[in-house]
Scaffold this motif. Structure first.
Motif, PDB file in Angstrom:
ATOM      1  N   CYS A   1       0.812  -1.230   0.000  1.00 58.85           N
ATOM      2  CA  CYS A   1       0.000   0.000   0.000  1.00 58.85           C
ATOM      3  C   CYS A   1       0.839   1.271   0.000  1.00 58.85           C
ATOM      4  O   CYS A   1       0.307   2.361  -0.182  1.00 58.85           O
ATOM      5  CB  CYS A   1      -0.998   0.006   1.160  1.00 58.85           C
ATOM      6  SG  CYS A   1      -0.332   0.530   2.751  1.00 58.85           S
ATOM      7  N   PHE A   2       2.146   1.139   0.196  1.00 55.82           N
ATOM      8  CA  PHE A   2       3.015   2.321   0.218  1.00 55.82           C
ATOM      9  C   PHE A   2       3.539   2.552  -1.197  1.00 55.82           C
ATOM     10  O   PHE A   2       4.444   1.864  -1.660  1.00 55.82           O
ATOM     11  CB  PHE A   2       4.140   2.130   1.237  1.00 55.82           C
ATOM     12  CG  PHE A   2       3.616   1.904   2.630  1.00 55.82           C
ATOM     13  CD1 PHE A   2       3.092   2.955   3.363  1.00 55.82           C
ATOM     14  CD2 PHE A   2       3.596   0.635   3.189  1.00 55.82           C
ATOM     15  CE1 PHE A   2       2.571   2.754   4.634  1.00 55.82           C
ATOM     16  CE2 PHE A   2       3.090   0.415   4.460  1.00 55.82           C
ATOM     17  CZ  PHE A   2       2.569   1.478   5.181  1.00 55.82           C
ATOM     18  N   VAL A   3       2.915   3.517  -1.873  1.00 56.76           N
ATOM     19  CA  VAL A   3       3.177   3.765  -3.293  1.00 56.76           C
ATOM     20  C   VAL A   3       3.523   5.239  -3.494  1.00 56.76           C
ATOM     21  O   VAL A   3       3.709   5.978  -2.519  1.00 56.76           O
ATOM     22  CB  VAL A   3       1.950   3.362  -4.145  1.00 56.76           C
ATOM     23  CG1 VAL A   3       1.640   1.866  -3.989  1.00 56.76           C
ATOM     24  CG2 VAL A   3       0.723   4.197  -3.811  1.00 56.76           C
ATOM     25  N   THR A   4       3.573   5.665  -4.732  1.00 58.93           N
ATOM     26  CA  THR A   4       3.769   7.081  -5.032  1.00 58.93           C
ATOM     27  C   THR A   4       2.662   7.559  -5.961  1.00 58.93           C
ATOM     28  O   THR A   4       2.033   6.769  -6.669  1.00 58.93           O
ATOM     29  CB  THR A   4       5.138   7.359  -5.702  1.00 58.93           C
ATOM     30  OG1 THR A   4       5.226   6.615  -6.908  1.00 58.93           O
ATOM     31  CG2 THR A   4       6.286   7.004  -4.763  1.00 58.93           C
ATOM     32  N   GLY A   5       2.451   8.854  -5.930  1.00 60.24           N
ATOM     33  CA  GLY A   5       1.534   9.537  -6.820  1.00 60.24           C
ATOM     34  C   GLY A   5       2.182  10.840  -7.205  1.00 60.24           C
ATOM     35  O   GLY A   5       3.384  11.029  -6.983  1.00 60.24           O
ATOM     36  N   THR A   6       1.385  11.762  -7.743  1.00 63.04           N
ATOM     37  CA  THR A   6       1.946  13.058  -8.107  1.00 63.04           C
ATOM     38  C   THR A   6       1.015  14.187  -7.676  1.00 63.04           C
ATOM     39  O   THR A   6      -0.208  14.070  -7.745  1.00 63.04           O
ATOM     40  CB  THR A   6       2.206  13.183  -9.625  1.00 63.04           C
ATOM     41  OG1 THR A   6       0.977  12.999 -10.323  1.00 63.04           O
ATOM     42  CG2 THR A   6       3.234  12.175 -10.097  1.00 63.04           C
ATOM     43  N   VAL A   7       1.628  15.257  -7.226  1.00 57.95           N
ATOM     44  CA  VAL A   7       0.929  16.502  -6.939  1.00 57.95           C
ATOM     45  C   VAL A   7       1.599  17.554  -7.814  1.00 57.95           C
ATOM     46  O   VAL A   7       2.808  17.781  -7.698  1.00 57.95           O
ATOM     47  CB  VAL A   7       1.017  16.890  -5.447  1.00 57.95           C
ATOM     48  CG1 VAL A   7       0.400  18.260  -5.203  1.00 57.95           C
ATOM     49  CG2 VAL A   7       0.343  15.832  -4.567  1.00 57.95           C
ATOM     50  N   LYS A   8       0.825  18.140  -8.713  1.00 58.78           N
ATOM     51  CA  LYS A   8       1.349  19.133  -9.666  1.00 58.78           C
ATOM     52  C   LYS A   8       2.599  18.620 -10.372  1.00 58.78           C
ATOM     53  O   LYS A   8       3.581  19.339 -10.518  1.00 58.78           O
ATOM     54  CB  LYS A   8       1.618  20.466  -8.972  1.00 58.78           C
ATOM     55  CG  LYS A   8       0.367  21.229  -8.656  1.00 58.78           C
ATOM     56  CD  LYS A   8       0.685  22.665  -8.298  1.00 58.78           C
ATOM     57  CE  LYS A   8      -0.564  23.509  -8.389  1.00 58.78           C
ATOM     58  NZ  LYS A   8      -0.275  24.916  -8.149  1.00 58.78           N
ATOM     59  N   GLY A   9       2.573  17.349 -10.773  1.00 57.95           N
ATOM     60  CA  GLY A   9       3.673  16.765 -11.526  1.00 57.95           C
ATOM     61  C   GLY A   9       4.863  16.308 -10.700  1.00 57.95           C
ATOM     62  O   GLY A   9       5.801  15.741 -11.254  1.00 57.95           O
ATOM     63  N   THR A  10       4.838  16.525  -9.393  1.00 57.18           N
ATOM     64  CA  THR A  10       5.932  16.115  -8.518  1.00 57.18           C
ATOM     65  C   THR A  10       5.569  14.805  -7.823  1.00 57.18           C
ATOM     66  O   THR A  10       4.483  14.685  -7.254  1.00 57.18           O
ATOM     67  CB  THR A  10       6.215  17.205  -7.462  1.00 57.18           C
ATOM     68  OG1 THR A  10       6.584  18.412  -8.136  1.00 57.18           O
ATOM     69  CG2 THR A  10       7.323  16.791  -6.511  1.00 57.18           C
ATOM     70  N   THR A  11       6.467  13.849  -7.867  1.00 52.39           N
ATOM     71  CA  THR A  11       6.228  12.553  -7.233  1.00 52.39           C
ATOM     72  C   THR A  11       6.221  12.704  -5.716  1.00 52.39           C
ATOM     73  O   THR A  11       7.114  13.340  -5.143  1.00 52.39           O
ATOM     74  CB  THR A  11       7.304  11.534  -7.662  1.00 52.39           C
ATOM     75  OG1 THR A  11       7.254  11.405  -9.087  1.00 52.39           O
ATOM     76  CG2 THR A  11       7.085  10.177  -7.019  1.00 52.39           C
ATOM     77  N   VAL A  12       5.207  12.113  -5.089  1.00 51.24           N
ATOM     78  CA  VAL A  12       5.055  12.158  -3.633  1.00 51.24           C
ATOM     79  C   VAL A  12       4.707  10.762  -3.119  1.00 51.24           C
ATOM     80  O   VAL A  12       4.063   9.980  -3.828  1.00 51.24           O
ATOM     81  CB  VAL A  12       3.969  13.174  -3.190  1.00 51.24           C
ATOM     82  CG1 VAL A  12       4.349  14.598  -3.580  1.00 51.24           C
ATOM     83  CG2 VAL A  12       2.600  12.801  -3.757  1.00 51.24           C
ATOM     84  N   PRO A  13       5.107  10.442  -1.876  1.00 49.29           N
ATOM     85  CA  PRO A  13       4.728   9.158  -1.295  1.00 49.29           C
ATOM     86  C   PRO A  13       3.273   9.207  -0.833  1.00 49.29           C
ATOM     87  O   PRO A  13       2.823  10.209  -0.261  1.00 49.29           O
ATOM     88  CB  PRO A  13       5.682   9.023  -0.102  1.00 49.29           C
ATOM     89  CG  PRO A  13       6.013  10.434   0.270  1.00 49.29           C
ATOM     90  CD  PRO A  13       5.966  11.237  -0.999  1.00 49.29           C
ATOM     91  N   CYS A  14       2.523   8.142  -1.117  1.00 47.85           N
ATOM     92  CA  CYS A  14       1.116   8.119  -0.716  1.00 47.85           C
ATOM     93  C   CYS A  14       0.660   6.679  -0.489  1.00 47.85           C
ATOM     94  O   CYS A  14       1.439   5.740  -0.671  1.00 47.85           O
ATOM     95  CB  CYS A  14       0.241   8.832  -1.737  1.00 47.85           C
ATOM     96  SG  CYS A  14       0.219   8.099  -3.394  1.00 47.85           S
ATOM     97  N   LEU A  15      -0.594   6.536  -0.112  1.00 45.37           N
ATOM     98  CA  LEU A  15      -1.194   5.219   0.082  1.00 45.37           C
ATOM     99  C   LEU A  15      -1.897   4.784  -1.200  1.00 45.37           C
ATOM    100  O   LEU A  15      -2.430   5.613  -1.935  1.00 45.37           O
ATOM    101  CB  LEU A  15      -2.198   5.257   1.226  1.00 45.37           C
ATOM    102  CG  LEU A  15      -1.645   5.600   2.602  1.00 45.37           C
ATOM    103  CD1 LEU A  15      -2.773   5.623   3.639  1.00 45.37           C
ATOM    104  CD2 LEU A  15      -0.553   4.621   3.026  1.00 45.37           C
ATOM    105  N   SER A  16      -1.931   3.486  -1.435  1.00 48.97           N
ATOM    106  CA  SER A  16      -2.546   2.941  -2.642  1.00 48.97           C
ATOM    107  C   SER A  16      -4.054   3.174  -2.680  1.00 48.97           C
ATOM    108  O   SER A  16      -4.692   3.427  -1.656  1.00 48.97           O
ATOM    109  CB  SER A  16      -2.280   1.436  -2.721  1.00 48.97           C
ATOM    110  OG  SER A  16      -3.001   0.766  -1.690  1.00 48.97           O
ATOM    111  N   ALA A  17      -4.615   3.037  -3.869  1.00 50.46           N
ATOM    112  CA  ALA A  17      -6.061   3.180  -4.038  1.00 50.46           C
ATOM    113  C   ALA A  17      -6.807   2.150  -3.197  1.00 50.46           C
ATOM    114  O   ALA A  17      -7.817   2.461  -2.562  1.00 50.46           O
ATOM    115  CB  ALA A  17      -6.423   3.043  -5.517  1.00 50.46           C
TER     116      ALA A  17
END
Length: 172
Positions: A123-139
């Motif tokens: 569940c520890f994945v990455t996503g993007t905020v305004k094109g910047t990769t950030v650590p987040c939780l999975s869907a």
């Protein structure tokens, strides 16, 4: 406690600012909640009143110290489950301490001590905020945390976004 009338939205720039502070403090965090869902989608889909962050419980002192230096003060404690820090301008961060196992999975205390919240290592994945990769939780983890309570309009919106982008079935 900061009065709710002072509360303001948490912008993408605020998210970057907080993540930068915590990166400098050399702590691990993952974005959950609304910003976490928007990170998975790769676009901001609504205003966010706070920033939900999961952190390693053993790094909590460093997390609190870094946020305190930036003006955040504890405004709510439901430890060991979670706690909230608030800045003088009303920005809020909802912090969730995690205890990690050797396999990369984690648990978080819950109101029912014999049934902690479970975080599989996947569940520890990455996503993007305004094109910047950030650590987040999975869907999948986001859906897991949106069960067992009456959903708000924000919850319905967030789950609809996960369904729209990932085809994930939600319970509301």
């Amino acid at each position: 406690m900061i009065a709710s009338s002072l509360r303001r939205v948490m912008t993408a720039e605020d998210v970057f600012s907080v993540l930068t502070l915590l990166r400098r403090a050399e702590v691990d965090v993952w974005i959950g909640g609304g910003w976490g869902i928007d990170a998975l989608i790769g676009a901001q889909t609504r205003d966010h009143r706070d920033l939900d962050l999961m952190h390693r419980q053993e790094q909590e002192a460093a997390v609190v110290a870094a946020l305190s230096e930036a003006g955040f003060a504890e405004s709510l404690s439901w430890r060991p489950i979670r706690f909230v820090v608030t800045a003088p301008d009303g920005r809020e961060i909802d912090l969730h301490p995690l205890v990690f196992g050797g396999d990369g999975s984690a648990t978080q205390a819950s109101p029912e001590p014999e049934r902690p919240f479970i975080y599989p290592s996947s569940c520890f994945v990455t996503g993007t905020v305004k094109g910047t990769t950030v650590p987040c939780l999975s869907a999948e983890q986001q859906v897991y945390f949106h069960q067992g309570y009456a959903p708000t309009d924000r919850d319905r919106h967030d789950m609809a976004q996960l369904h729209r982008i990932f085809g994930i079935t939600t319970h509301f």
